[in-house]
Write a protein that holds these residues in place. Structure first.
Motif, PDB file in Angstrom:
ATOM      1  N   SER A   1      -4.472   2.844  -0.188  1.00 21.15           N
ATOM      2  CA  SER A   1      -3.850   3.747   0.769  1.00 21.15           C
ATOM      3  C   SER A   1      -3.929   3.144   2.172  1.00 21.15           C
ATOM      4  O   SER A   1      -3.527   3.762   3.138  1.00 21.15           O
ATOM      5  CB  SER A   1      -4.540   5.113   0.745  1.00 21.15           C
ATOM      6  N   ARG A   2      -4.474   1.926   2.238  1.00 20.78           N
ATOM      7  CA  ARG A   2      -4.528   1.236   3.532  1.00 20.78           C
ATOM      8  C   ARG A   2      -3.737  -0.059   3.439  1.00 20.78           C
ATOM      9  O   ARG A   2      -3.670  -0.670   2.355  1.00 20.78           O
ATOM     10  CB  ARG A   2      -5.979   0.926   3.893  1.00 20.78           C
ATOM     11  N   PRO A   3      -3.159  -0.506   4.556  1.00 26.04           N
ATOM     12  CA  PRO A   3      -2.348  -1.717   4.511  1.00 26.04           C
ATOM     13  C   PRO A   3      -3.158  -2.901   3.999  1.00 26.04           C
ATOM     14  O   PRO A   3      -4.311  -3.072   4.414  1.00 26.04           O
ATOM     15  CB  PRO A   3      -1.941  -1.950   5.972  1.00 26.04           C
TER      16      PRO A   3
ATOM     17  N   TYR B   1       0.844  -1.179   0.000  1.00 29.91           N
ATOM     18  CA  TYR B   1       0.000   0.000   0.000  1.00 29.91           C
ATOM     19  C   TYR B   1       0.883   1.233   0.000  1.00 29.91           C
ATOM     20  O   TYR B   1       2.111   1.129   0.112  1.00 29.91           O
ATOM     21  CB  TYR B   1      -0.956  -0.005   1.202  1.00 29.91           C
ATOM     22  N   VAL B   2       0.251   2.382  -0.171  1.00 27.44           N
ATOM     23  CA  VAL B   2       0.999   3.634  -0.200  1.00 27.44           C
ATOM     24  C   VAL B   2       0.666   4.405   1.082  1.00 27.44           C
ATOM     25  O   VAL B   2      -0.410   4.998   1.183  1.00 27.44           O
ATOM     26  CB  VAL B   2       0.642   4.469  -1.445  1.00 27.44           C
ATOM     27  N   PRO B   3       1.561   4.404   2.059  1.00 24.82           N
ATOM     28  CA  PRO B   3       1.283   5.118   3.301  1.00 24.82           C
ATOM     29  C   PRO B   3       1.273   6.631   3.062  1.00 24.82           C
ATOM     30  O   PRO B   3       1.851   7.125   2.093  1.00 24.82           O
ATOM     31  CB  PRO B   3       2.449   4.740   4.212  1.00 24.82           C
ATOM     32  N   GLU B   4       0.629   7.337   3.972  1.00 25.73           N
ATOM     33  CA  GLU B   4       0.457   8.779   3.805  1.00 25.73           C
ATOM     34  C   GLU B   4       1.779   9.530   3.603  1.00 25.73           C
ATOM     35  O   GLU B   4       1.887  10.345   2.682  1.00 25.73           O
ATOM     36  CB  GLU B   4      -0.294   9.328   5.026  1.00 25.73           C
ATOM     37  N   PRO B   5       2.809   9.258   4.409  1.00 25.16           N
ATOM     38  CA  PRO B   5       4.065  10.002   4.205  1.00 25.16           C
ATOM     39  C   PRO B   5       4.611   9.814   2.793  1.00 25.16           C
ATOM     40  O   PRO B   5       5.117  10.764   2.183  1.00 25.16           O
ATOM     41  CB  PRO B   5       5.020   9.384   5.227  1.00 25.16           C
TER      42      PRO B   5
ATOM     43  N   PHE C   1      -3.919  11.286  -3.819  1.00 26.81           N
ATOM     44  CA  PHE C   1      -4.961  10.554  -3.090  1.00 26.81           C
ATOM     45  C   PHE C   1      -6.153  10.234  -3.987  1.00 26.81           C
ATOM     46  O   PHE C   1      -6.791   9.194  -3.839  1.00 26.81           O
ATOM     47  CB  PHE C   1      -5.392  11.337  -1.846  1.00 26.81           C
ATOM     48  N   ASP C   2      -6.467  11.127  -4.918  1.00 25.42           N
ATOM     49  CA  ASP C   2      -7.561  10.850  -5.853  1.00 25.42           C
ATOM     50  C   ASP C   2      -7.261   9.564  -6.619  1.00 25.42           C
ATOM     51  O   ASP C   2      -8.118   8.692  -6.762  1.00 25.42           O
ATOM     52  CB  ASP C   2      -7.734  12.034  -6.815  1.00 25.42           C
ATOM     53  N   CYS C   3      -6.029   9.423  -7.080  1.00 21.70           N
ATOM     54  CA  CYS C   3      -5.640   8.208  -7.801  1.00 21.70           C
ATOM     55  C   CYS C   3      -5.694   6.992  -6.874  1.00 21.70           C
ATOM     56  O   CYS C   3      -6.210   5.936  -7.244  1.00 21.70           O
ATOM     57  CB  CYS C   3      -4.244   8.352  -8.400  1.00 21.70           C
ATOM     58  N   LEU C   4      -5.173   7.147  -5.665  1.00 22.43           N
ATOM     59  CA  LEU C   4      -5.158   6.013  -4.735  1.00 22.43           C
ATOM     60  C   LEU C   4      -6.574   5.510  -4.465  1.00 22.43           C
ATOM     61  O   LEU C   4      -6.815   4.313  -4.339  1.00 22.43           O
ATOM     62  CB  LEU C   4      -4.494   6.415  -3.414  1.00 22.43           C
ATOM     63  N   ASN C   5      -7.520   6.445  -4.387  1.00 17.35           N
ATOM     64  CA  ASN C   5      -8.890   6.042  -4.104  1.00 17.35           C
ATOM     65  C   ASN C   5      -9.615   5.529  -5.335  1.00 17.35           C
ATOM     66  O   ASN C   5     -10.474   4.674  -5.244  1.00 17.35           O
ATOM     67  CB  ASN C   5      -9.678   7.226  -3.517  1.00 17.35           C
TER      68      ASN C   5
END
Ligand SMILES: Cc1cc2nc3c(=O)[nH]c(=O)nc-3n(C[C@H](O)[C@H](O)[C@H](O)COP(=O)(O)O)c2cc1C
Ligand code: SF4
Ligand code: FES
Lengths: 168, 416
Positions: A80-82, A48-52, A69-73
């Motif tokens: 964006s979550r483990p 996943y891609v963590p916030e930092p 974040f738009d792409c991640l969602n």
């Protein structure tokens, strides 16, 4: 403006170096963000891609972090979550599902062996079960997809067990 | 017995897909060399004579599309290869990329030459990421050999190819969504106009083609006679199809147009598992229409399928046996669209949700005739008023099933 945001999210130097290599392989091109995120999330053991990391990428590519974040969602292959070390994707589209006996055995065997249901994670963070739409392996059912690799013709409990054992 | 044919697939297994030298040994890039010495408009005419229709699903004539792309005024035109292949039961482009990557690169260069483009983009679904190294290598080698870059073959023509990755969103196969994705955004479709042929990637004139449509072009330039002599009626040539579901040997097959559906299912795909009867056949993936076994003796051509109430579409053929009920199939298909709708416009977002609710009621035996009428209305409204092709075609399977299997939806007075 973005830089100030990144400073609050320091990344370990070795991770930063790995991310920089990924960026390099995509020519540091912000339009390649989806491909970059796919590669970057695989740097993390739990895919996943963590916030930092998202902030770091936004900064390096000079794009708004909202774009990241738009792409991640939006894209189902990004998270964006483990997830897990081995997210097990089972296809839920018709061509696979109409092979009922095989598909049902595959799902129930996986759930029994891992002792989790769809959407859950094993206690050690090794496996999750995810339902996905068709991934273009309709001729290879019953199959699962794990970290981009399709394991096909899982038509017996033994084969499923062997697969799980091979994933350490 | 159907006659096997190898036209589009003639290079499969014939060369080492990691080596341009190996590709050139079997005649690779001879079509490009021929093309750059032809009048581009003559190439469009050849495509029109061969009556090639786009293989991505919309069936738009390829020759006309390229001719229009040429005519658009504007700098830095773009060719896109749509390798998103998101339709269910559709995996033919996968075989073309895997077995013949250099032919695809050659085809894109030819497309660039004909349309006057300077850049080509391959947009490949994330699920095919394992083929990225293969394509990147092919692009690099083509560049080293001077087939990409500046002044290609000394003709003063410049062209480069870029590879982009999708992120697991079916809607990104739609032109405007795909373009947003290439621009580094979430792939939500936009309203048209402007049409992408005028304003596409980075607002440049853009010509979007499916992998198979492109892959045909070099072969056609090399040997048009074989192609033109295949097929039936208006459907000239060959087609790559992918067959899956309850058949013994699911897979990808190249057929001359005119092969019957029976030959496809019983000869090529090995027949039905345990000789079970056919419940339904869906043509063209999740957005395709359905019919029953009465189609078996219909020749697989654009016209014959259309007359039988279905379409070639993406070339996928899903065959389902009697163990799955019509309603259960429709629910599975509906789940796909409920999952894949991007949710930005109301008819598609809400329509998919509510049709799923009614299908679930129907399966549970609690639906009323009023529900059926509501469902038919929603389906109609969706196809008329959705923003993009996803919402417009999502109910093709439901609407065709209601026509073909009216008894399933006839609840009579009993449950009213
Ligand atoms: C929701 C949606 C998904 C689509 N997915 C694909 C796809 O995966 N591959 C493809 O070639 N065309 C797809 N299309 C059709 C393309 O928008 C476009 O018509 C096609 O790529 C044009 O190429 P062609 O003329 O060579 O077929 C899709 C269309 C819609 C509306
Ligand atoms: S029709 Fe569906 S997929 Fe297309 S824009 Fe509307 S909500 Fe999104
Ligand atoms: S339907 Fe399962 S991979 Fe295509």
């Amino acid at each position: 403006m973005l830089t100030t945001q990144t400073k609050e999210y320091p990344l370990p130097a070795d991770l930063q170096a790995k991310i920089d290599l990924v960026l390099e392989s995509h020519d540091n091109d912000p339009t390649q963000i989806v491909g970059i995120l796919l590669d970057v999330q695989d740097l993390h053991e739990r895919h996943y891609v963590p916030e930092p990391t998202a902030y770091y990428l936004a900064d390096r590519l000079s794009i708004p972090v909202t774009n990241v974040f738009d792409c991640l969602n939006f894209y189902s292959e990004l998270s964006s979550r483990p997830r897990a070390k081995y997210p097990i994707q089972v296809c839920s589209s018709p061509a696979c599902r109409v092979n009922r006996i095989d598909t049902e055995r595959l799902l129930s065997t996986l759930q029994d062996l891992l002792d989790i249901k769809i959407g859950e994670i094993t206690y050690d963070g090794r496996f999750t079960l995810e339902r996905t739409t068709c991934y273009g392996a309709c001729d290879r059912a019953p199959a699962v997809r794990i970290n981009g690799h399709v394991y096909d013709h899982l038509d017996s409990t033994e084969k499923i067990e062997a697969l799980l054992r091979s994933l350490q | 017995m159907s006659t096997p044919i190898k036209f589009l697939t003639q290079n499969f297994g014939a060369y080492d897909t990691s080596s341009i030298g190996s590709y050139m040994n079997i005649g690779g890039f001879s079509a490009l060399k021929k093309a750059v010495n032809m009048d581009p408009e003559a190439i469009c005419t050849l495509l029109s004579d061969a009556k090639i229709k786009g293989r991505g699903g919309a069936e738009y004539p390829l020759g006309r599309k390229w001719s229009q792309a040429r005519a658009v005024r504007g700098e830095n035109k773009v060719i896109i290869c749509n390798a998103d292949e998101g339709e269910t039961t559709t995996f033919k482009d996968r075989e073309l990329i895997k077995n013949d990557p250099f032919n695809l690169i050659e085809a894109m260069i030819i497309a660039g030459f004909v349309c006057g483009a300077t850049d080509g983009y391959i947009y490949m679904r994330a699920e095919y990421a394992c083929f990225r190294p293969l394509l990147l290598n092919a692009i690099r080698q083509a560049k080293n050999y001077g087939f990409l870059g500046e002044n290609i073959l000394g003709k003063g023509f410049n062209f480069n190819i870029h590879l982009y990755s999708g992120g697991g969103a079916y809607v990104c196969g739609e032109g405007t969504a795909l373009i947003r994705s290439i621009e580094g955004k979430a792939g939500r479709p936009r309203m048209k106009p402007p049409f992408i042929k005028v304003s596409g990637v980075f607002a440049r004139p853009t010509c979007l083609n499916n992998v198979e449509s492109l892959s045909l072009v070099p072969h056609l330039l090399n040997d048009k006679d074989t192609y033109l002599n295949c097929g039936r009626g208006e459907s000239i040539g060959t087609k790559l199809i992918s067959v899956a579901g309850n058949v013994n040997k699911p897979g990808v097959f190249e057929i001359p147009f005119g092969t019957t559906v029976r030959e496809i299912i019983y000869d090529l795909a090995g027949g039905m598992q345990h000789d079970r009867g056919i419940q339904l056949i869906q043509f063209g993936g999740a957005s395709g229409k359905v019919t029953d076994a009465s189609i078996l003796d219909t020749p697989y051509t654009y016209e014959d399928l259309r007359a039988a109430g279905v379409m070639v579409g993406s070339g996928g053929i899903l065959v389902i046996d009697k163990r799955t009920s019509i309603i259960d199939f429709l629910r599975m298909n509906q789940e796909f669209f409920s999952e894949e709708s991007c949710g930005q416009c109301t008819p598609c977002r809400e329509g998919n949700l509510h049709i799923k609710i009614i299908l679930d009621k129907l399966a549970a035996g609690t639906a009323t005739p009023e529900d059926i009428r509501t469902m038919a209305t929603i389906a109609r409204v969706m196809s008329m008023s959705s923003l993009c092709g996803l919402g417009e075609t999502a109910q093709n399977s439901l609407q065709s099933a209601m026509k073909k299997f009216p008894e399933v939806f006839d609840l009579g007075g009993a449950s009213a």
